[in-house]
Write a protein that holds these residues in place. Structure first.
Motif, PDB file in Angstrom:
ATOM      1  N   LEU A 122      -1.053  24.958  -8.165  1.00 17.38           N
ATOM      2  CA  LEU A 122      -1.528  25.031  -7.351  1.00 17.38           C
ATOM      3  C   LEU A 122      -1.038  24.925  -5.845  1.00 17.38           C
ATOM      4  O   LEU A 122      -1.519  25.566  -5.191  1.00 17.38           O
ATOM      5  N   ASP A 176       0.858  27.599  -5.061  1.00 14.46           N
ATOM      6  CA  ASP A 176      -0.199  29.246  -5.239  1.00 14.46           C
ATOM      7  C   ASP A 176      -1.059  28.902  -3.693  1.00 14.46           C
ATOM      8  O   ASP A 176      -1.826  30.162  -3.335  1.00 14.46           O
ATOM      9  N   VAL A 230      -4.071  27.492 -11.955  1.00 10.79           N
ATOM     10  CA  VAL A 230      -4.029  28.631 -10.981  1.00 10.79           C
ATOM     11  C   VAL A 230      -5.174  29.429 -11.006  1.00 10.79           C
ATOM     12  O   VAL A 230      -5.509  29.347 -10.124  1.00 10.79           O
ATOM     13  N   PHE A 237      -2.567  26.490  -1.879  1.00 10.85           N
ATOM     14  CA  PHE A 237      -4.376  25.521  -2.804  1.00 10.85           C
ATOM     15  C   PHE A 237      -3.418  24.162  -1.358  1.00 10.85           C
ATOM     16  O   PHE A 237      -2.241  23.463  -2.004  1.00 10.85           O
ATOM     17  N   ALA A 274      -8.298  28.220 -10.672  1.00 13.40           N
ATOM     18  CA  ALA A 274      -8.792  27.914  -9.242  1.00 13.40           C
ATOM     19  C   ALA A 274      -9.081  29.977  -8.815  1.00 13.40           C
ATOM     20  O   ALA A 274      -9.893  29.433  -7.733  1.00 13.40           O
ATOM     21  N   ASN A 275      -8.123  30.481  -8.580  1.00 13.84           N
ATOM     22  CA  ASN A 275      -8.199  31.794  -8.046  1.00 13.84           C
ATOM     23  C   ASN A 275      -9.295  32.751  -8.519  1.00 13.84           C
ATOM     24  O   ASN A 275     -10.366  32.958  -7.558  1.00 13.84           O
ATOM     25  N   VAL A 308      -3.523  20.278  -1.471  1.00 12.27           N
ATOM     26  CA  VAL A 308      -4.044  18.954  -3.123  1.00 12.27           C
ATOM     27  C   VAL A 308      -3.718  18.606  -2.619  1.00 12.27           C
ATOM     28  O   VAL A 308      -2.312  17.525  -1.643  1.00 12.27           O
TER      29      VAL A 308
END
Ligand code: B12
Lengths: 324, 223
Positions: free
Chosen positions: B116, B119, B206, B121, B209-210, B123
């Protein structure tokens, strides 16, 4: 449980946590009190008539004895709350240390099982393998980093833990165990790839199998999770029985291990056993027996320990599948 | 050295888990005048490639652990520059991740966290054996918009529901997107406990989440 022809398939689920729940004993008590643990296991023997009974699975017992701190939680397996440093594990004292803390609970449980059951069924002691004990004592992240950054230390710790495991299995033999089952979930293929398994762990597993045999024990090895890529190596561990988890296709595995070890397994304990219907459990177990039973060298079991919340009916249906 | 060569060196260093060469290459790229976001893209590429190699079992957990260290060290170099840079890196949102109470299986959570991060984010890793109330509290503390919970055991997966129920009780459920995962978790379980999504592995986490981000589903963050 060697390779003799059998009139029906031997059946030996890992009953521990379920047995404890069935007996209405708090899980944390069974981890600390040999009489409670033995009573629960004996009750399960009576209820299900398995061909073998194993001690309760507790992967924190050896790490705690080695010096990590474990917390008891009501109704749950213990939680390791403080790890050791790798340096604290780098000592010859492990052979003695591994026999401390709650480890004697499990040795005493074996002794009570033997008193009650004698040779009527196989009594197996579950112990942490050297890799899992090391990784759980220092933390798996620290272990993984060490494997890449200080391989000599990693190898040395494994050697030290192998000596410790040997001293522990000897105690279990003295207490009356017929078999020792080495638990190595950390040897699952995603964590310990085949190259590391072959170079670092396999020689240690072989040493421990030899030590088990020298102590008159049947040697069993259990690896959780998906270890298909590692099967041909695991077959060379010299364990008499290799116990595998649900992700492995056992009939395919049998071709790979080609008679070097008996296979044991492997009904799913994450979904099927605890959450599916008794009939689904029976059907799946029955199908496995049909696929595996033609030539012997197979023990019907679960892929790992049966979770406490599993309905009794499901376990009974699992057992029934072994009957012809 | 030219940008291309150093970029290749950066990606190699991350994949090899080289904690020194990784940040050094990141620094060298910045010195060559590239935008910080160029460096973070290279880092993401390296981690994503590693994730695919892991799925094929060409690499293993220890390789990912050391790669994560190299990634974190390189990110530290870039983060300072990102703060100053005009383009900035638009973070996709803030995620708190943790393994639920009673459970010490950390490896899956670690992977989800680093993927994440790679990518884009932000965290915050709460670790393992995280109490129900701590999830709710940390969501507030870090102004998270997503809560990602991991559980590897049937005996602890119920804690995920407890967290969601607590958020409902506190009248804060709608502020967060809740993602769940781990070996015994299924989509059906995620639906039953009222989570917003389930994913089977880190790359899927991931993607999830997107997807949740794009759907605008909940997750307004703290206001
Ligand atoms: C390694 C391992 C251990 C190690 C863990 C080390 C660590 N710090 O992580 C040790 C040895 C410590 C351990 C201990 C125990 N374990 Co264990 N362990 C495993 C094993 C073999 C592998 C887990 C793993 O790390 N996989 C690798 C990672 C990368 O994969 P992952 O965790 O599945 O994560 C991926 C996905 O699930 C997903 N994901 C994970 N989290 C999240 C979160 C979100 C939000 C999303 C979207 C996705 C996602 O993405 C990840 C990356 O791709 C599993 C078997 C299995 N099949 O999972 C058993 C397993 C989880 N363990 C199990 C058990 C029972 C235990 C013990 C209770 C045993 C005991 N009696 O002592 C103790 C736990 C004590 C405690 N209080 O927690 C059981 C649980 C069974 C059940 N009833 O549910 C399993 C399933 C084994 C089995 N077949 O029965 N274990």
């Amino acid at each position: 449980m060697r390779f003799e022809p059998t009139d029906r398939v031997p059946v030996a689920p890992l009953l521990g946590a379920h047995a404890v729940a069935l007996a209405g004993i708090p899980h944390e008590r069974a981890c600390q009190d040999p009489s409670a643990q033995a009573d629960a296991l004996l009750l399960a023997v009576e209820a299900y008539q398995p061909d073998a009974i194993f001690t309760l699975m507790d992967l924190s017992a050896e790490p705690e004895a080695l010096g990590a701190a474990a917390d008891m939680r009501p109704g749950q397996p213990p939680v390791i709350v403080r790890h050791l440093t790798p340096q604290q594990l780098d000592t010859e004292a492990l052979e003695e240390r591994i026999l401390t803390a709650r480890v004697p609970v499990f040795i005493e449980t074996v002794s009570r099982l033997r008193d009650a059951l004698d040779d009527s069924i196989l009594i197996g002691a579950l112990i942490c393998g050297p890799l899992t004990a090391a990784a759980n004592a220092i933390g798996i992240e620290a272990w993984g980093r060490m494997l890449r950054r200080d391989r000599d230390l990693a190898a040395r710790l494994l050697a030290r833990l192998t000596a410790a495991c040997t001293s522990l299995l000897q105690r279990h033999a003295q207490a009356g165990a017929h078999a020792v089952m080495l638990l190595e979930p950390v040897a699952t293929s995603v964590i310990l790839g085949p190259p590391d398994l072959e170079a670092l762990l396999l020689p240690r597993l072989q040493e421990i199998a030899r030590a088990a045999h020298d102590s008159g024990l049947l040697s069993m090895l259990h690896v959780c999770g998906d270890c298909r890529p590692s099967l041909s190596l695991l077959a060379d561990s010299r364990a008499d029985v290799l116990s595998l988890d649900a992700p492995v296709d056992l009939p395919a595995a049998r071709h790979i291990v080609s008679g070097k070890t008996a296979l044991m397994g492997n009904l799913d304990v994450r979904h099927l056993l605890p959450h599916d219907t008794p009939d689904a459990v029976y059907q799946r177990a029955r199908a496995l027996v049909f696929e595996m039973d033609s030539t012997g060298g197979f023990v019907l079991s679960t892929g790992c320990e049966i979770p406490p919340e599993t309905p009794r009916e499901n376990v009974a249906h699992f057992m029934a599948a072994a009957q012809m | 050295m030219d940008i291309e060569t150093v970029t290749a060196e950066l990606e190699r260093a991350i994949e090899a888990g080289d904690e020194e060469a990784g940040p050094a290459a990141a620094r060298a790229l910045l010195d060559l005048g590239v935008e910080p976001t160029y460096v973070t893209s290279a880092l993401s590429r390296a981690m994503a490639r590693l994730g695919r190699q892991f799925q094929r079992l060409d690499v293993f957990v220890p390789d990912l652990l050391v790669a994560t260290d190299a990634f974190d060290a390189a990110m530290q170099v870039v983060e300072a520059a990102l703060l100053k840079s005009e383009s900035g890196r638009k973070l996709k949102g803030t995620v708190i991740v943790g393994v639920v109470e009673g459970d010490i299986h950390t490896l899956g959570k670690n992977l989800v966290a680093v993927m994440l991060k790679a990518d884009g984010f932000q965290v915050h890793d709460l670790g393992r054996d995280v109490k129900v109330a701590r999830f709710a509290e940390a969501a507030q503390e870090f102004q998270a918009d997503t809560i990602a919970m991991s559980s590897l055991m049937t005996t602890t997966m119920g804690r995920m529901k407890d967290v969601i129920d607590l958020l409902v009780t506190q009248d804060r459920r709608q502020r967060y997107r809740v993602m769940v995962g781990g070996a015994p978790i299924t989509q059906q379980f995620a639906d039953e406990i009222g989570a917003d999504g389930y994913a089977e592995d880190a790359p899927d986490a991931v993607a999830l989440a997107n997807r949740l981000l794009a759907s605008g589903r909940a997750g307004g963050g703290e206001t």
